[in-house]
Design a protein around this motif. Structure first.
Motif, PDB file in Angstrom:
ATOM      1  N   TRP A   1      38.668  32.741  29.270  1.00 45.56           N
ATOM      2  CA  TRP A   1      38.156  32.742  30.478  1.00 45.56           C
ATOM      3  C   TRP A   1      38.428  31.390  31.352  1.00 45.56           C
ATOM      4  O   TRP A   1      38.459  31.418  32.438  1.00 45.56           O
ATOM      5  CB  TRP A   1      36.746  33.133  30.641  1.00 45.56           C
ATOM      6  CG  TRP A   1      36.745  34.680  30.777  1.00 45.56           C
ATOM      7  CD1 TRP A   1      36.469  35.553  29.915  1.00 45.56           C
ATOM      8  CD2 TRP A   1      36.441  35.386  32.072  1.00 45.56           C
ATOM      9  NE1 TRP A   1      36.271  36.825  30.339  1.00 45.56           N
ATOM     10  CE2 TRP A   1      36.399  36.624  31.805  1.00 45.56           C
ATOM     11  CE3 TRP A   1      36.607  34.784  33.442  1.00 45.56           C
ATOM     12  CZ2 TRP A   1      36.258  37.529  32.939  1.00 45.56           C
ATOM     13  CZ3 TRP A   1      36.587  35.821  34.628  1.00 45.56           C
ATOM     14  CH2 TRP A   1      36.492  37.132  34.090  1.00 45.56           C
ATOM     15  N   LEU A   2      38.802  30.515  30.419  1.00 43.69           N
ATOM     16  CA  LEU A   2      39.201  29.113  31.258  1.00 43.69           C
ATOM     17  C   LEU A   2      40.601  29.185  31.943  1.00 43.69           C
ATOM     18  O   LEU A   2      40.881  28.476  32.842  1.00 43.69           O
ATOM     19  CB  LEU A   2      39.364  28.003  30.102  1.00 43.69           C
ATOM     20  CG  LEU A   2      37.886  27.791  29.492  1.00 43.69           C
ATOM     21  CD1 LEU A   2      38.302  26.612  28.284  1.00 43.69           C
ATOM     22  CD2 LEU A   2      37.057  27.147  30.221  1.00 43.69           C
ATOM     23  N   ASP A   3      41.278  30.217  31.676  1.00 44.78           N
ATOM     24  CA  ASP A   3      42.655  30.516  32.113  1.00 44.78           C
ATOM     25  C   ASP A   3      42.634  31.481  33.326  1.00 44.78           C
ATOM     26  O   ASP A   3      43.492  31.696  33.803  1.00 44.78           O
ATOM     27  CB  ASP A   3      43.843  30.876  31.127  1.00 44.78           C
ATOM     28  CG  ASP A   3      43.980  29.665  30.329  1.00 44.78           C
ATOM     29  OD1 ASP A   3      44.053  28.480  30.635  1.00 44.78           O
ATOM     30  OD2 ASP A   3      44.402  30.171  29.209  1.00 44.78           O
ATOM     31  N   VAL A   4      41.516  32.122  33.717  1.00 47.64           N
ATOM     32  CA  VAL A   4      41.053  33.165  34.458  1.00 47.64           C
ATOM     33  C   VAL A   4      40.838  32.435  35.800  1.00 47.64           C
ATOM     34  O   VAL A   4      39.540  31.740  36.137  1.00 47.64           O
ATOM     35  CB  VAL A   4      40.299  34.258  34.248  1.00 47.64           C
ATOM     36  CG1 VAL A   4      40.016  35.307  35.083  1.00 47.64           C
ATOM     37  CG2 VAL A   4      40.709  34.906  32.777  1.00 47.64           C
ATOM     38  N   LYS A   5      41.689  32.617  36.861  1.00 46.81           N
ATOM     39  CA  LYS A   5      41.135  32.240  38.147  1.00 46.81           C
ATOM     40  C   LYS A   5      40.884  33.389  39.099  1.00 46.81           C
ATOM     41  O   LYS A   5      41.703  34.233  39.377  1.00 46.81           O
ATOM     42  CB  LYS A   5      42.522  31.292  38.803  1.00 46.81           C
ATOM     43  CG  LYS A   5      42.835  30.046  37.753  1.00 46.81           C
ATOM     44  CD  LYS A   5      41.611  29.260  37.380  1.00 46.81           C
ATOM     45  CE  LYS A   5      42.020  28.261  36.570  1.00 46.81           C
ATOM     46  NZ  LYS A   5      41.212  27.293  35.931  1.00 46.81           N
ATOM     47  N   THR A   6      40.079  32.891  40.118  1.00 45.81           N
ATOM     48  CA  THR A   6      39.521  34.223  41.259  1.00 45.81           C
ATOM     49  C   THR A   6      40.471  33.797  42.260  1.00 45.81           C
ATOM     50  O   THR A   6      40.590  32.821  42.845  1.00 45.81           O
ATOM     51  CB  THR A   6      38.001  33.732  41.563  1.00 45.81           C
ATOM     52  OG1 THR A   6      37.265  33.953  40.375  1.00 45.81           O
ATOM     53  CG2 THR A   6      37.534  34.983  42.334  1.00 45.81           C
ATOM     54  N   PRO A   7      40.973  35.012  42.983  1.00 45.17           N
ATOM     55  CA  PRO A   7      41.780  34.596  44.169  1.00 45.17           C
ATOM     56  C   PRO A   7      40.990  33.816  45.087  1.00 45.17           C
ATOM     57  O   PRO A   7      39.812  34.531  45.264  1.00 45.17           O
ATOM     58  CB  PRO A   7      42.152  36.229  44.510  1.00 45.17           C
ATOM     59  CG  PRO A   7      41.890  37.156  43.132  1.00 45.17           C
ATOM     60  CD  PRO A   7      40.854  36.432  42.279  1.00 45.17           C
ATOM     61  N   ASN A   8      41.434  33.118  45.871  1.00 44.97           N
ATOM     62  CA  ASN A   8      40.680  32.504  46.899  1.00 44.97           C
ATOM     63  C   ASN A   8      40.957  33.106  48.519  1.00 44.97           C
ATOM     64  O   ASN A   8      40.277  32.564  49.408  1.00 44.97           O
ATOM     65  CB  ASN A   8      41.215  31.005  46.880  1.00 44.97           C
ATOM     66  CG  ASN A   8      42.428  30.800  46.931  1.00 44.97           C
ATOM     67  OD1 ASN A   8      43.374  31.510  47.653  1.00 44.97           O
ATOM     68  ND2 ASN A   8      42.773  29.621  46.736  1.00 44.97           N
ATOM     69  N   LYS A   9      41.744  33.843  48.590  1.00 40.18           N
ATOM     70  CA  LYS A   9      41.909  34.677  50.044  1.00 40.18           C
ATOM     71  C   LYS A   9      40.557  35.628  49.992  1.00 40.18           C
ATOM     72  O   LYS A   9      40.293  36.324  49.502  1.00 40.18           O
ATOM     73  CB  LYS A   9      42.921  35.577  50.085  1.00 40.18           C
ATOM     74  CG  LYS A   9      43.322  36.225  51.088  1.00 40.18           C
ATOM     75  CD  LYS A   9      44.497  36.993  51.191  1.00 40.18           C
ATOM     76  CE  LYS A   9      44.707  37.634  52.539  1.00 40.18           C
ATOM     77  NZ  LYS A   9      46.104  38.650  52.605  1.00 40.18           N
ATOM     78  N   VAL A  10      40.056  35.319  51.208  1.00 41.02           N
ATOM     79  CA  VAL A  10      39.085  36.288  51.752  1.00 41.02           C
ATOM     80  C   VAL A  10      39.217  37.397  52.871  1.00 41.02           C
ATOM     81  O   VAL A  10      39.922  37.234  53.880  1.00 41.02           O
ATOM     82  CB  VAL A  10      37.823  35.204  52.726  1.00 41.02           C
ATOM     83  CG1 VAL A  10      36.774  36.095  53.171  1.00 41.02           C
ATOM     84  CG2 VAL A  10      37.385  34.175  51.564  1.00 41.02           C
ATOM     85  N   LEU A  11      39.083  38.515  52.193  1.00 37.63           N
ATOM     86  CA  LEU A  11      39.455  39.778  52.869  1.00 37.63           C
ATOM     87  C   LEU A  11      38.184  40.374  54.095  1.00 37.63           C
ATOM     88  O   LEU A  11      36.945  40.074  53.414  1.00 37.63           O
ATOM     89  CB  LEU A  11      39.804  40.911  52.013  1.00 37.63           C
ATOM     90  CG  LEU A  11      40.781  40.492  51.028  1.00 37.63           C
ATOM     91  CD1 LEU A  11      40.867  41.926  50.029  1.00 37.63           C
ATOM     92  CD2 LEU A  11      42.160  40.277  51.736  1.00 37.63           C
ATOM     93  N   LYS A  12      38.462  40.868  55.091  1.00 40.02           N
ATOM     94  CA  LYS A  12      37.504  41.361  55.875  1.00 40.02           C
ATOM     95  C   LYS A  12      37.058  42.391  55.283  1.00 40.02           C
ATOM     96  O   LYS A  12      37.696  43.367  54.658  1.00 40.02           O
ATOM     97  CB  LYS A  12      38.080  41.463  57.279  1.00 40.02           C
ATOM     98  CG  LYS A  12      38.412  40.374  58.110  1.00 40.02           C
ATOM     99  CD  LYS A  12      38.708  40.418  59.489  1.00 40.02           C
ATOM    100  CE  LYS A  12      39.009  39.097  60.206  1.00 40.02           C
ATOM    101  NZ  LYS A  12      39.273  39.332  61.548  1.00 40.02           N
ATOM    102  N   ASN A  13      35.775  42.896  55.461  1.00 43.72           N
ATOM    103  CA  ASN A  13      35.292  44.234  54.979  1.00 43.72           C
ATOM    104  C   ASN A  13      36.026  45.454  55.859  1.00 43.72           C
ATOM    105  O   ASN A  13      36.180  45.209  56.997  1.00 43.72           O
ATOM    106  CB  ASN A  13      33.525  44.308  54.980  1.00 43.72           C
ATOM    107  CG  ASN A  13      32.936  43.331  54.313  1.00 43.72           C
ATOM    108  OD1 ASN A  13      33.594  42.871  53.023  1.00 43.72           O
ATOM    109  ND2 ASN A  13      31.914  42.585  54.630  1.00 43.72           N
TER     110      ASN A  13
END
Length: 416
Positions: free
Chosen positions: A404-416
């Motif tokens: 999990w140290l290598d797992v990154k969350t996408p930082n783009k925010v999508l509109k609902n």
């Protein structure tokens, strides 16, 4: 005397069992294999080094086939006949079948197709073909006739019509020519009538995308093949078309794992939409035949567009989620998914060891099963099996926290 009768009877029964098994093998067809949940499919290449000049041996290929068989993979897809790997692979499968009459492994045999001047310093001529194509097709025919109980599909070309393949793509009439040629051989008894013919290509090439592909030759091709084999790669589109890739506004308060899980569900749905677009186009021209996934996958490492400095798509957790989601969906609706791919291969981007093309495998070059197969390790699926003499173990030494140290969350925010 009684003992002699018993021995003769046992030999008779044994021979009958062998003949019955051989008959079953001969009767197994593409129509029965594709979409059959008991015959899972995968894309396969067995190269272990940074060059295809070093051909995997029969012994090495046997190792791989036993590993895949243990995973209930019984249909593999290859890409060309130019390299001798396919000769060794067919020998390996044949020898395994001789040793164990219950062993099953079938092949979707690829015949590589190029345009004129492909991979040269000359400008490619996309509506003319390479002289090599005829050699590929002739060899595919020879192998299909030599190994009829193993080779069940011939695929004419791999991503050979999609226009972003600028080095080698051909216009659909060239694929159509060879598909018709093979279908004609079937009609005249020079190939098995049960052998299915297709081309394996990007979803857009099959009419599921831009209208520039909606040509009469494509429509003729759709009518000529026995089934349609499509490719879909949401992972690539996390960079090129990231409409689905990111975190929705109403998900921002979720835990990181939950955010990623929702992103991967959208990736699966994106793949489903591409599959559906091909089905819809096919039906719009009055055709109704099987459509299977010839290729889809998710790399576990990338130092460029899809990695930590790019779309943050590639790691073992996301790859495992995608693998499981796609297997579940395709099994549920009864289609085959030739997942890309069985093992990492480092020749594909030999100049860049961390390039994504080298890291699509379920098992890496150190004989380590990636996260999607950790449960299989726990169940003993690979007990007694080795690759290059090494037992199959877990990546990260099985430490999920380290993963999990290598797992990154996408930082783009999508509109609902």
């Amino acid at each position: 005397m009684n003992k002699l009768i018993c021995i003769i009877l046992l030999l008779f029964i044994s021979c009958n069992q062998i003949n019955t098994r051989n008959l079953v093998s001969k009767e197994m067809t593409a129509e029965k294999l594709l979409g059959n949940i008991n015959y899972q499919a995968i894309c396969y290449g067995g190269y272990r080094t940074q060059t295809r000049d070093i051909i995997p041996t029969v012994t090495e290929l046997k190792e791989d086939m036993l590993i895949l068989s243990a995973m209930n993979i019984k249909v593999i897809r290859t890409y060309n006949v130019h390299h001798n790997e396919i000769i060794n692979l067919l020998k390996a499968i044949s020898e395994l079948k001789e040793t164990d009459t219950n062993f099953e492994m079938y092949v979707m045999l690829g015949a590589w197709i190029d345009c004129k001047n492909a991979w040269t310093k000359e400008n490619p001529i996309h509506d003319q073909e390479s002289d090599r194509n005829a050699i590929e097709i002739d060899e595919a025919v020879r192998l299909a006739n030599k190994y009829p109980t193993i080779i069940k599909v011939i695929a004419v070309g791999n991503e050979a019509m999609v226009k972003w393949a600028t080095s080698y793509y051909v216009t659909p009439n060239i694929i159509l020519k060879w598909v018709n040629y093979l279908q004609d051989l079937k009609k005249h008894g020079k190939l098995s009538k049960e052998l299915w013919i297709t081309s394996s290509d990007n979803f857009a090439s099959w009419g599921g995308g831009d209208s520039e592909y909606h040509l009469e030759d494509l429509n003729k091709l759709i009518k000529a093949v026995d089934y349609i084999s499509i490719h879909t790669y949401p992972m690539h589109d996390t960079h090129y078309n990231p409409v689905f890739w990111g975190i929705k506004e109403n998900e921002l308060q979720l835990k990181e794992k939950e955010k990623i899980d929702f992103a991967m569900l959208r990736a699966r749905d994106y793949a489903i939409s591409q599959y559906t677009s091909v089905v819809n186009y096919m039906k719009s021209i009055g055709v109704n035949k099987p459509v299977h996934i010839g290729e889809t996958g998710w790399a576990t490492l990338c130092n460029e567009l899809y990695g930590k400095l790019g779309s943050k798509a590639t790691d073992e957790y996301k790859a495992a989620q995608y693998y499981n989601l796609m297997r579940d969906w395709t099994n549920k609706i009864g289609i085959s998914c030739f997942y890309f791919e069985a093992f990492d291969e480092s020749w594909k981007d030999s100049a860049n060891p961390s390039g994504s093309e080298n890291h699509f495998g379920l098992i890496n070059l150190q004989a380590q099963a990636k996260y999607m197969l950790w449960n299989a390790i726990d169940k003993g699926t690979f007990k007694g099996l080795t690759r290059n003499g090494k037992p199959i173990t877990k990546t990260y030494n099985g430490d999920e926290k380290a993963l999990w140290l290598d797992v990154k969350t996408p930082n783009k925010v999508l509109k609902n």
